[in-house]
Scaffold this motif. Sequence first.
Motif, PDB file in Angstrom:
ATOM      1  N   SER B 133       0.829  -1.209   0.000  1.00  0.00           N
ATOM      2  CA  SER B 133       0.000   0.000   0.000  1.00  0.00           C
ATOM      3  C   SER B 133       0.858   1.252   0.000  1.00  0.00           C
ATOM      4  CB  SER B 133      -0.891   0.015   1.238  1.00  0.00           C
ATOM      5  OG  SER B 133      -1.898  -0.940   1.087  1.00  0.00           O
ATOM      6  N   SER B 134       0.372   2.275  -0.693  1.00  0.00           N
ATOM      7  CA  SER B 134       1.004   3.597  -0.664  1.00  0.00           C
ATOM      8  C   SER B 134      -0.016   4.574  -0.085  1.00  0.00           C
ATOM      9  CB  SER B 134       1.395   4.019  -2.080  1.00  0.00           C
ATOM     10  OG  SER B 134       1.820   5.366  -2.098  1.00  0.00           O
ATOM     11  N   ASP B 135       0.405   5.822   0.212  1.00  0.00           N
ATOM     12  CA  ASP B 135      -0.596   6.775   0.695  1.00  0.00           C
ATOM     13  C   ASP B 135      -0.937   7.808  -0.370  1.00  0.00           C
ATOM     14  OD1 ASP B 135       1.723   8.182   0.698  1.00  0.00           O
ATOM     15  OD2 ASP B 135       1.572   8.923   2.757  1.00  0.00           O
ATOM     16  N   THR B 142       8.824   1.149 -10.905  1.00  0.00           N
ATOM     17  CA  THR B 142      10.043   0.575 -11.483  1.00  0.00           C
ATOM     18  C   THR B 142      10.969   0.061 -10.389  1.00  0.00           C
ATOM     19  OG1 THR B 142      11.751   0.907 -13.166  1.00  0.00           O
ATOM     20  CG2 THR B 142      11.472   2.680 -11.572  1.00  0.00           C
ATOM     21  N   TRP B 143      11.860  -0.825 -10.777  1.00  0.00           N
ATOM     22  CA  TRP B 143      12.931  -1.267  -9.899  1.00  0.00           C
ATOM     23  C   TRP B 143      14.223  -0.694 -10.438  1.00  0.00           C
ATOM     24  CZ3 TRP B 143      12.849  -4.255  -5.433  1.00  0.00           C
ATOM     25  CH2 TRP B 143      11.582  -4.773  -5.076  1.00  0.00           C
ATOM     26  N   ALA B 144      15.055  -0.099  -9.546  1.00  0.00           N
ATOM     27  CA  ALA B 144      16.332   0.464  -9.962  1.00  0.00           C
ATOM     28  C   ALA B 144      17.400   0.001  -8.985  1.00  0.00           C
ATOM     29  CB  ALA B 144      16.265   1.987  -9.979  1.00  0.00           C
ATOM     30  N   GLU B 145      18.301  -0.830  -9.477  1.00  0.00           N
ATOM     31  CA  GLU B 145      19.391  -1.360  -8.653  1.00  0.00           C
ATOM     32  C   GLU B 145      18.877  -1.880  -7.314  1.00  0.00           C
ATOM     33  OE1 GLU B 145      22.235   1.904  -8.710  1.00  0.00           O
ATOM     34  OE2 GLU B 145      23.289   0.884 -10.332  1.00  0.00           O
ATOM     35  N   GLY B 146      17.849  -2.710  -7.390  1.00  0.00           N
ATOM     36  CA  GLY B 146      17.341  -3.359  -6.182  1.00  0.00           C
ATOM     37  C   GLY B 146      16.386  -2.527  -5.349  1.00  0.00           C
ATOM     38  N   ASP B 147      16.107  -1.286  -5.796  1.00  0.00           N
ATOM     39  CA  ASP B 147      15.178  -0.437  -5.053  1.00  0.00           C
ATOM     40  C   ASP B 147      13.855  -0.325  -5.815  1.00  0.00           C
ATOM     41  OD1 ASP B 147      16.998   0.144  -3.057  1.00  0.00           O
ATOM     42  OD2 ASP B 147      17.839   1.833  -4.181  1.00  0.00           O
ATOM     43  N   LEU B 148      12.758  -0.339  -5.057  1.00  0.00           N
ATOM     44  CA  LEU B 148      11.441  -0.163  -5.679  1.00  0.00           C
ATOM     45  C   LEU B 148      11.058   1.321  -5.647  1.00  0.00           C
ATOM     46  CD1 LEU B 148       8.838  -1.347  -6.908  1.00  0.00           C
ATOM     47  CD2 LEU B 148       8.007  -1.739  -4.579  1.00  0.00           C
ATOM     48  N   TRP B 149      10.780   1.867  -6.818  1.00  0.00           N
ATOM     49  CA  TRP B 149      10.351   3.268  -6.946  1.00  0.00           C
ATOM     50  C   TRP B 149       8.950   3.315  -7.527  1.00  0.00           C
ATOM     51  CZ3 TRP B 149      13.263   7.900  -6.215  1.00  0.00           C
ATOM     52  CH2 TRP B 149      14.601   7.705  -5.825  1.00  0.00           C
ATOM     53  N   HIS B 150       8.167   4.308  -7.120  1.00  0.00           N
ATOM     54  CA  HIS B 150       6.925   4.527  -7.865  1.00  0.00           C
ATOM     55  C   HIS B 150       6.633   6.015  -7.983  1.00  0.00           C
ATOM     56  CE1 HIS B 150       3.803   5.582  -4.831  1.00  0.00           C
ATOM     57  NE2 HIS B 150       4.465   4.821  -3.987  1.00  0.00           N
ATOM     58  N   GLY B 151       5.872   6.335  -9.020  1.00  0.00           N
ATOM     59  CA  GLY B 151       5.473   7.719  -9.236  1.00  0.00           C
ATOM     60  C   GLY B 151       4.111   7.956  -8.595  1.00  0.00           C
ATOM     61  N   ILE B 163      10.401   3.189  -2.024  1.00  0.00           N
ATOM     62  CA  ILE B 163       9.712   2.655  -0.853  1.00  0.00           C
ATOM     63  C   ILE B 163      10.306   1.304  -0.462  1.00  0.00           C
ATOM     64  CG2 ILE B 163       7.535   3.833  -1.377  1.00  0.00           C
ATOM     65  CD1 ILE B 163       6.436   1.134  -2.357  1.00  0.00           C
ATOM     66  N   ASP B 164      10.078   0.970   0.777  1.00  0.00           N
ATOM     67  CA  ASP B 164      10.472  -0.352   1.276  1.00  0.00           C
ATOM     68  C   ASP B 164       9.476  -1.367   0.711  1.00  0.00           C
ATOM     69  OD1 ASP B 164      10.551  -2.719   2.809  1.00  0.00           O
ATOM     70  OD2 ASP B 164      11.567  -1.636   4.431  1.00  0.00           O
ATOM     71  N   PRO B 165       9.952  -2.320  -0.125  1.00  0.00           N
ATOM     72  CA  PRO B 165       9.016  -3.242  -0.763  1.00  0.00           C
ATOM     73  C   PRO B 165       8.295  -4.153   0.225  1.00  0.00           C
ATOM     74  CG  PRO B 165      11.289  -3.829  -1.315  1.00  0.00           C
ATOM     75  CD  PRO B 165      11.349  -2.556  -0.535  1.00  0.00           C
ATOM     76  N   GLU B 166       8.813  -4.266   1.433  1.00  0.00           N
ATOM     77  CA  GLU B 166       8.149  -5.113   2.431  1.00  0.00           C
ATOM     78  C   GLU B 166       7.039  -4.341   3.144  1.00  0.00           C
ATOM     79  OE1 GLU B 166       8.715  -8.274   2.724  1.00  0.00           O
ATOM     80  OE2 GLU B 166      10.335  -8.176   1.236  1.00  0.00           O
TER      81      GLU B 166
END
Lengths: 406, 213
Positions: B133-135, B142-151, B163-166
Motif C-alpha cells: 500500500s502507498s498513501d 520501477t525497480w532500480a538497482e534493487g530499489d522499488l520506486w513509484h510515481g 519505498i520499502d518493498p516489504e
Amino acid sequence: MDSLITAAAQALAKGNPLGALKRIALREDAPALALRGIAMAQLGDLGKAKLLLRRAAKAFRPHEVVSRARCVVAEAEIALVSRDLTWPEDALKDARDILDTHNDRLNAAHARHLAVRRLLLIGKLDEAERDLRELDPEPLPPASRAAYELAVAGIAMRRIHIQAARAAFMRAHAAALAAGIPALRAEVERAQRELDAPAARLIARSEQTLVKLDEVETLLASKAIVVDACRLVLRNSETVVSLSRRPVLFMLARTLAEAWPEDASREDLLARAFRAKHADEAHRARLRVEMGRLRASLTAVAKVVATKRGFVFKPPQGREIVVMVPPFEDENAAVLACLADGEAWSSSALAVALGASERTIQRALDGLAAAGKVQSCGKGRARQWTSPPVSGFTTSLLLPGPLPGV
Amino acid sequence: MKRRAAEIIREYGPFPDAPKVNGVTFDGERIWFAAGASLRAIDPESGKLTGVIDVAAHAGTAFDGTHIYQIAENRIHKIDPKSGALLASIPAPGNGGDSGMAWAEGSLWVGEYRSRRIHQINPDTGALIRSISSDRFVTGVTWAEGDLWHGTWEGEESDLRRIDPETGEVLEKLDMPAGTGVSGLESDGSERLYCGGGDSGKVRVVRRSRATP
C-alpha cells in the motif's frame, strides 16, 4: 490516469460514447463518473449526464482541482445544449482560469468556446466576437476546431457577412471530416444548409420574391431603402432608423413602402396600422399626427408626401424602396426563430435570449401553443418548449441581436 | 526519509500523433512509451522516434529482457518488440484501474491508481502474489538497482518515491515541479529515471540519487 479510464476517454474523444460506457459502466470512482456523464450527454440523456457529473465533482478530492474544473465545464456544456441560459457564467469562468493556470489548454479553450456559444445564443455578438478573438484555434484538435469554426460562421451569418460565413463553414467541414465524428459532420452540414435556404421575402414594386442571405447582403449594401420587418428598421446603405419601439409608425412605413411607387390610401393605412375598419374623422386626425411623426423620424431616409387619396413615399433620386419580411410572419416570430434550432427551451431561457420578461414570453408561448405552433413537455420549472422545424427556411434574420451592418 | 526536488535533465516530445504518454519502459537501447493506440520507441541519444507498434496502450509498459508487457483496458498483453506480435494475455490485477507496471525478479509489479496499491503478480498467469500500500495515487512503478520506486500523481502534484518493498514505508522522495505529472516510470539501470508526462505528451529524464552503500 488508469488504463480503462484512458481507453474510455479515447473512445469518447472519437465520438463513441457506447464504446466508453462499455468500459466503465459499472465503476463508481470519480473519473469514471465524469466520463459516464460525458458519455450520457453524447447519447442525449442530459438529465442523467448532469447528475453523473455532479456526483463526479463531489467524488474528486478537494485538491483535484483540474478534474473538478473539467466537470464544471462539462456541466456548462450540458446547460448550454439544454438551453439553460440562466446557468452561472462565473463558475465557468473560474473553471477556465483553473484550467489555464494548470496548462490544460484544450479544456480551457473549450470553456471559452462554450461562453462564446452562449453569447451568440443570446445575441451578444460583439462580446462573442471579442471572446472568440482570445481563442487560438491552431492547437485545437479537429473536433474542437470544427466547433470553433461553427461559432465563427454563426457570428458571420448573424452579421450577414456571407462570404466569411461560407469560408468558416468550409473549415468547419474539413475539421469535422478530420475528427471522424459523423454527428459533428451532420451538425456542420445542417448549419451550412442555412446559407442556401430562403431567409426573407422581398416586396419591391408589388412583386414578391424569396431571397437567401447572400442576396440580403447584396441588398443591404445597395443604394436601396430597405424597410426591414425582421428588425423593424428602415435603412439605406448609410443610415439605419429603428422603429422597433414604435410599431404603429413601422406599419405605416411598411404600408407606404409596399404601395410604392404608388400612394397608399388612408383606408389602407388606417386598417393596417390601427386595425380601424372605418375611417372616421378621429382616425383621420390620428393618422395625420402619426404621419407627422413618421416624417420627422425618416428625414434622413425618405420624404412622406400627402396625396389626394392618402400618402406616398418620395425617396431621393435613384433610390428604390424594398420591403424585407421574414419568410414566415408571426407576431411571435422571434420566439419561433429561437425554437427553430430544434432544441428544447425553457421559458426562462427564451426570456434571457430575447431580452424580454418571462411573463411576455409565457404569453407568446401560450398563443403559439393555442395555434399549434409549439409544444411543451414537462411540468413547472422543468417545462420545456419545442417547435417542429420550419422546414426549408433559415431564421437568422429573426434571431435576437444587434442590427446587421451597423 | 530523504527528500529533495527532482532534477529534470532532459525532455523528449511531444511527438506527432501521440498526444499522451500512458506508460514508459526501456529495453537497454530504446525508450518505449504507450501512446494510446500505439507503442512508440525513442532513441535516447538523438530523441528521435525509431519505431511504432500498433497496439492498444492505455497504461503501464514493462520489459523483461525479451518481451514488452503492455496494459490495455483491463488486460496485460505480452508483445514481441521485434515483430509486434501479441504472444499472450493475462488479466490485470486492478481490473482496469491499473496504471504503471515494471518487471523484476520474475514478477510483474503493477500500480493500481486510485486504490493506491502496488500488486506483485505472476507474469504468466496473472496470479496475485502480494500487494503493497502507498498513501498516494500510484502511477509508474520501477525497480532500480534493487530499489522499488513509484510515481504519484494526485491533486496536480507528483513525486517519485523509493519505498520499502516489504512495508511500503517511504524512504526517499523526489518532488516533481508544479504542474508536471508522472504517468509512467522506468530506470535505465543506472543514474536515470524515465518519467511519462501524461497529457503533456513528454517523456522526462530525472536524475536518480545513487543508493548509499
